[in-house]
Structures are given as structure tokens and as C-alpha cells.
Design a protein around this motif. Structure first.
Motif, PDB file in Angstrom:
ATOM      1  N   THR A  93      -1.765 -10.354  12.116  1.00  0.00           N
ATOM      2  CA  THR A  93      -1.241 -10.353  13.484  1.00  0.00           C
ATOM      3  C   THR A  93       0.121 -11.034  13.540  1.00  0.00           C
ATOM      4  OG1 THR A  93      -3.504 -10.444  14.309  1.00  0.00           O
ATOM      5  CG2 THR A  93      -1.766 -11.039  15.849  1.00  0.00           C
ATOM      6  N   ALA A  94       0.248 -12.170  12.856  1.00  0.00           N
ATOM      7  CA  ALA A  94       1.528 -12.881  12.833  1.00  0.00           C
ATOM      8  C   ALA A  94       2.605 -12.037  12.158  1.00  0.00           C
ATOM      9  CB  ALA A  94       1.370 -14.214  12.100  1.00  0.00           C
ATOM     10  N   PHE A  95       2.245 -11.338  11.092  1.00  0.00           N
ATOM     11  CA  PHE A  95       3.222 -10.510  10.383  1.00  0.00           C
ATOM     12  C   PHE A  95       3.670  -9.325  11.240  1.00  0.00           C
ATOM     13  CE2 PHE A  95       4.527  -7.552   6.888  1.00  0.00           C
ATOM     14  CZ  PHE A  95       5.561  -8.330   6.401  1.00  0.00           C
ATOM     15  N   TYR A  96       2.743  -8.727  11.958  1.00  0.00           N
ATOM     16  CA  TYR A  96       3.080  -7.617  12.861  1.00  0.00           C
ATOM     17  C   TYR A  96       4.121  -8.080  13.886  1.00  0.00           C
ATOM     18  CZ  TYR A  96       2.499  -3.974  16.377  1.00  0.00           C
ATOM     19  OH  TYR A  96       2.729  -2.978  17.281  1.00  0.00           O
ATOM     20  N   ARG A  97       3.897  -9.247  14.479  1.00  0.00           N
ATOM     21  CA  ARG A  97       4.876  -9.798  15.443  1.00  0.00           C
ATOM     22  C   ARG A  97       6.200 -10.118  14.752  1.00  0.00           C
ATOM     23  NH1 ARG A  97       0.325 -12.826  17.879  1.00  0.00           N
ATOM     24  NH2 ARG A  97       0.862 -14.445  16.404  1.00  0.00           N
ATOM     25  N   PHE A  98       6.122 -10.672  13.542  1.00  0.00           N
ATOM     26  CA  PHE A  98       7.325 -11.013  12.774  1.00  0.00           C
ATOM     27  C   PHE A  98       8.180  -9.769  12.514  1.00  0.00           C
ATOM     28  CE2 PHE A  98       9.404 -11.592   8.608  1.00  0.00           C
ATOM     29  CZ  PHE A  98      10.141 -12.738   8.849  1.00  0.00           C
ATOM     30  N   VAL A  99       7.531  -8.682  12.135  1.00  0.00           N
ATOM     31  CA  VAL A  99       8.254  -7.430  11.875  1.00  0.00           C
ATOM     32  C   VAL A  99       8.978  -6.972  13.138  1.00  0.00           C
ATOM     33  CG1 VAL A  99       7.979  -4.974  11.348  1.00  0.00           C
ATOM     34  CG2 VAL A  99       6.796  -6.675   9.958  1.00  0.00           C
ATOM     35  N   HIS A 100       8.268  -6.948  14.249  1.00  0.00           N
ATOM     36  CA  HIS A 100       8.873  -6.467  15.500  1.00  0.00           C
ATOM     37  C   HIS A 100       9.949  -7.414  16.035  1.00  0.00           C
ATOM     38  CE1 HIS A 100       6.914  -2.716  16.373  1.00  0.00           C
ATOM     39  NE2 HIS A 100       5.782  -3.236  15.903  1.00  0.00           N
ATOM     40  N   THR A 101       9.929  -8.677  15.627  1.00  0.00           N
ATOM     41  CA  THR A 101      10.985  -9.600  16.056  1.00  0.00           C
ATOM     42  C   THR A 101      12.268  -9.367  15.280  1.00  0.00           C
ATOM     43  OG1 THR A 101       9.206 -11.226  15.767  1.00  0.00           O
ATOM     44  CG2 THR A 101      11.146 -11.978  16.843  1.00  0.00           C
ATOM     45  N   HIS A 102      12.176  -8.889  14.051  1.00  0.00           N
ATOM     46  CA  HIS A 102      13.350  -8.781  13.189  1.00  0.00           C
ATOM     47  C   HIS A 102      13.928  -7.376  13.063  1.00  0.00           C
ATOM     48  CE1 HIS A 102      11.866 -12.740  12.087  1.00  0.00           C
ATOM     49  NE2 HIS A 102      13.105 -12.997  11.753  1.00  0.00           N
ATOM     50  N   ILE A 103      13.136  -6.361  13.299  1.00  0.00           N
ATOM     51  CA  ILE A 103      13.651  -4.997  13.128  1.00  0.00           C
ATOM     52  C   ILE A 103      13.095  -4.066  14.198  1.00  0.00           C
ATOM     53  CG2 ILE A 103      13.970  -5.196  10.624  1.00  0.00           C
ATOM     54  CD1 ILE A 103      11.239  -3.106  11.161  1.00  0.00           C
ATOM     55  N   GLN A 104      13.707  -2.904  14.298  1.00  0.00           N
ATOM     56  CA  GLN A 104      13.209  -1.808  15.122  1.00  0.00           C
ATOM     57  C   GLN A 104      12.709  -0.732  14.158  1.00  0.00           C
ATOM     58  OE1 GLN A 104      12.939  -1.591  18.460  1.00  0.00           O
ATOM     59  NE2 GLN A 104      13.605  -3.727  18.492  1.00  0.00           N
ATOM     60  N   PRO A 105      11.410  -0.516  14.039  1.00  0.00           N
ATOM     61  CA  PRO A 105      10.895   0.447  13.059  1.00  0.00           C
ATOM     62  C   PRO A 105      11.477   1.854  13.198  1.00  0.00           C
ATOM     63  CG  PRO A 105       9.114  -0.899  13.893  1.00  0.00           C
ATOM     64  CD  PRO A 105      10.325  -1.235  14.714  1.00  0.00           C
TER      65      PRO A 105
END
Length: 135
Positions: free
Chosen positions: A81-93
Motif C-alpha cells: 500500500t505504501a509503495f502504491y502511494r509512493f509510485v503515484h506521488t512520484h510519477i504519472q503512470p
């Protein structure tokens, strides 16, 4: 126009996984790929050149706190869950053409799946280290 690759992987280190990810990124960038790699916090010697590199600090604090975080992760998938949020904070998929998830266990397969499903991007999964490192 260069292809844009998003790599999501678990924390890597010695002896083989870190150098292999480094070589993969070097090879693909020479072929014109733009690479963004997101992972867990890693030893600074394994920061991958030739790409945008983001490392999520997760297990922090004293030994007891780290053990508690590990237990919560195993019971409730907190790290995913933390990694999912981390990804969305740093990039736009949606800014990428393809996703590669590389892991020797089940993290971050859930995050890669959710992002691929949400964005409609193709997802490739590399699990070749499971036999070598998983009991």
C-alpha cells in the motif's frame, strides 16, 4: 520517439540482483529507452545510472520498530500500500509505454498489477530469481 519504460522492483542488493538491474537499465538506455525505476530503499552503491531513480524508505527506526513493520507488512500488506502511494506521488503512470515488474518474491507485484490495470499499460513480470533466493 523513445519508448518510456517504468520498472517497479523490490529492493535489490548484492551479489547479483543489483548489478543485473544496473546492466539492464544501461543496455536499454543505449537502445533509446527512457527508464524510470522505483524500488525500496537500497544501498547507495546500487543506485542505477541512466534512469530516473526513486527509492522508497520503508523499514526505518530501531530493530524492534523494523520487526513490527515487517510483521504488519506480512499480515496486512502495508508495504504494498505504501509503495502504491509512493509510485503515484512520484510519477504519472500514463506517461509510460510499458511496465516491467522485477521481483524475487511477491512485492511489488500487487502495485504493478494495479497500476497496469488502471492505466491500461502492458505489464511484463520478471520472476527469475525466485528459484535462487526463495526457500
Amino acid at each position: 520517439m523513445p519508448k518510456r519504460l517504468l520498472i517497479l522492483c523490490d529492493g535489490f542488493g548484492a551479489p547479483t540482483y543489483g548489478p543485473r538491474m544496473t546492466q539492464l537499465c544501461k543496455h536499454l538506455s543505449k537502445r533509446g529507452w527512457q527508464i524510470t525505476l522505483l524500488t525500496e530503499q537500497v544501498d547507495p552503491q546500487y543506485v542505477v545510472p541512466n534512469c530516473h531513480f526513486y527509492a522508497m524508505p520503508y523499514y526505518r527506526g530501531n530493530n524492534l520498530l523494523q520487526k513490527a513493520q515487517w510483521a504488519l507488512d506480512k499480515l496486512f500488506d502495508k508495504k504494498e500500500t505504501a509503495f502504491y502511494r509512493f509510485v503515484h506521488t512520484h510519477i504519472q503512470p500514463k506517461d509510460f509505454d510499458v511496465i516491467l515488474c522485477s521481483s524475487f518474491n511477491d512485492f511489488p507485484l500487487g502495485t504493478a498489477y494495479l497500476i497496469a490495470k488502471e492505466s491500461g499499460l502492458p505489464l511484463f513480470v520478471d520472476l527469475r530469481d525466485i528459484a535462487e533466493q526463495w526457500g
